[in-house]
Write a protein that holds these residues in place. Structure first.
Motif, PDB file in Angstrom:
ATOM      1  N   UNK A 271     -55.790  31.159 -13.650  1.00 18.33           N
ATOM      2  CA  UNK A 271     -55.585  32.324 -12.793  1.00 18.33           C
ATOM      3  C   UNK A 271     -54.206  32.932 -12.834  1.00 18.33           C
ATOM      4  N   UNK A 272     -53.299  32.360 -13.593  1.00 21.82           N
ATOM      5  CA  UNK A 272     -51.935  32.902 -13.618  1.00 21.82           C
ATOM      6  C   UNK A 272     -51.895  34.253 -14.329  1.00 21.82           C
ATOM      7  N   UNK A 273     -50.889  35.019 -13.980  1.00 19.76           N
ATOM      8  CA  UNK A 273     -50.568  36.235 -14.713  1.00 19.76           C
ATOM      9  C   UNK A 273     -49.602  35.810 -15.809  1.00 19.76           C
ATOM     10  N   UNK A 274     -50.026  35.903 -17.074  1.00 18.88           N
ATOM     11  CA  UNK A 274     -49.147  35.435 -18.152  1.00 18.88           C
ATOM     12  C   UNK A 274     -48.012  36.409 -18.437  1.00 18.88           C
ATOM     13  N   UNK A 275     -46.922  35.873 -18.948  1.00 15.35           N
ATOM     14  CA  UNK A 275     -45.775  36.662 -19.379  1.00 15.35           C
ATOM     15  C   UNK A 275     -45.387  37.720 -18.340  1.00 15.35           C
ATOM     16  N   UNK A 276     -45.059  37.272 -17.125  1.00 11.84           N
ATOM     17  CA  UNK A 276     -44.760  38.255 -16.067  1.00 11.84           C
ATOM     18  C   UNK A 276     -43.457  39.010 -16.327  1.00 11.84           C
ATOM     19  N   UNK A 277     -43.380  40.191 -15.733  1.00 12.05           N
ATOM     20  CA  UNK A 277     -42.136  40.941 -15.748  1.00 12.05           C
ATOM     21  C   UNK A 277     -41.115  40.095 -15.020  1.00 12.05           C
ATOM     22  N   UNK A 278     -39.849  40.192 -15.401  1.00 14.26           N
ATOM     23  CA  UNK A 278     -38.808  39.417 -14.731  1.00 14.26           C
ATOM     24  C   UNK A 278     -37.544  40.257 -14.646  1.00 14.26           C
TER      25      UNK A 278
END
Length: 148
Positions: free
Chosen positions: A16-23
């Motif tokens: 369920x994770x959002x991959x490669x999130x904005x940071x």
């Protein structure tokens, strides 16, 4: 997402994770964090320092320090001034039930997900609710009649 037939196997954070999130960098002004959140319609941003994961900042963190009467409202604020001091960090292979229970017990809104020492994704309360809603809908769905 796992189908009902896979119910005997506990999903991991990868489900369920959002991959490669904005940071965002820890030394960025909070206005930059706000703009990035607005542009990408997110409420949490992992925070980096020299490219390494440091912590997380949320829209709520920013709104708190911008509220009338807050002691910092008159100053130029940076991400480092308002971000979480102790982020919740988990491994991508951690069992989902343990992480969701920890989120509920502690009231945290996000979990930073690591894989082999690098940021792999982020899980937020919204992600968890969306996953649970889809999972429950799948459980309630009529089974397929194609038992060939």
């Amino acid at each position: 997402m796992a189908k009902v037939r896979d119910i005997h196997r506990m999903p991991t954070l990868a489900a369920l994770m959002t991959p490669f999130p904005y940071h965002i960098d820890i030394d960025a002004p909070i206005e930059a964090a706000e703009a990035l959140m607005e542009e990408h319609r997110v409420h949490h941003l992992p925070v980096t320092r020299d490219g390494d994961l440091e912590t997380v900042i949320s829209r709520g963190d920013i709104e708190r320090v911008q509220s009338p009467g807050h002691r910092l409202e008159e100053q130029q604020l940076y991400v480092r001034d308002v971000c979480a001091r102790r982020p919740y960090i988990a491994d991508i292979h951690d069992p989902l039930d343990k992480i969701l229970q920890a989120m509920a017990d502690t009231g945290i809104g996000s979990v930073l997900v690591m894989k082999d020492g690098d940021l792999a994704g982020i899980v937020t309360v919204t992600d968890a609710l969306r996953f649970c809603g889809k999972y429950l809908a799948d459980l309630a769905a009529t089974p397929d009649d194609d038992v060939a």
